[in-house]
Design a protein around this motif. Structure first.
Motif, PDB file in Angstrom:
ATOM      1  N   THR A 122       0.846  -1.191   0.000  1.00  0.00           N
ATOM      2  CA  THR A 122       0.000   0.000   0.000  1.00  0.00           C
ATOM      3  C   THR A 122       0.877   1.235   0.000  1.00  0.00           C
ATOM      4  N   ASP A 123       0.247   2.403  -0.260  1.00  0.00           N
ATOM      5  CA  ASP A 123       1.005   3.647  -0.229  1.00  0.00           C
ATOM      6  C   ASP A 123       0.770   4.428   1.058  1.00  0.00           C
ATOM      7  N   THR A 124      -0.059   3.912   1.971  1.00  0.00           N
ATOM      8  CA  THR A 124      -0.301   4.580   3.250  1.00  0.00           C
ATOM      9  C   THR A 124       0.513   3.897   4.343  1.00  0.00           C
TER      10      THR A 124
END
Length: 149
Positions: free
Chosen positions: A54-56
């Motif tokens: 994920t990018d979070t």
């Protein structure tokens, strides 16, 4: 008096080289300024608790499930103790008495296996029904303890 080492052509070539170098540096600066990259933060990737990328960033307040490391199996799971009958039934497809070898076709799996005269208990001929055991050989499975039915 000594003459100058640089001729007119050499001076012109050097000027052109310097001009190209400056233009290249200018283009590089323009690309840096207009780049939509966003820096290192936009390139970061995180892995969540399920193994997905994920990018979070992960939430530090989130409760995590405890996993017992001793329950994780790294190798292939062990096979249950299953009794497999080592004796197979088959039919002699080909046998050459002079050369001392042939092939037996398993009646259950329809696979052909190599048989050598050293693995015979009884004399066999083509078409005979036999029982045999399998043994790992140099080029595959070989029939041993071959008995005629």
């Amino acid at each position: 008096m000594a003459r100058s080492q640089q001729s007119f052509n050499k001076k012109e070539k050097e000027k052109k080289r310097q001009k190209k170098k400056e233009e290249k540096a200018k283009r590089k600066e323009e690309r840096k300024e207009n780049s939509p990259g966003g820096g290192l933060d936009s390139m970061m990737a995180y892995v969540d608790e399920l193994g997905n990328i994920t990018d979070t960033p992960p939430d530090p307040d989130l409760e995590r499930e405890e996993i017992d490391a001793s329950t994780i199996e790294i190798a292939t799971p062990k096979m249950e103790d299953i009794e497999i009958d080592p004796v197979h039934r088959g039919r002699v497809e080909f046998f050459n008495d002079q050369k001392g070898f042939g092939f037996i076709k398993d009646l259950d799996t329809q696979e052909k296996f190599f048989v050598h005269v050293n693995g015979l208990v009884d004399q066999i001929e083509e078409g005979d029904k036999v029982t045999f055991e399998l043994e790992k050989g140099m080029k595959g499975m070989n029939c041993v303890n071959v008995n005629r039915k």
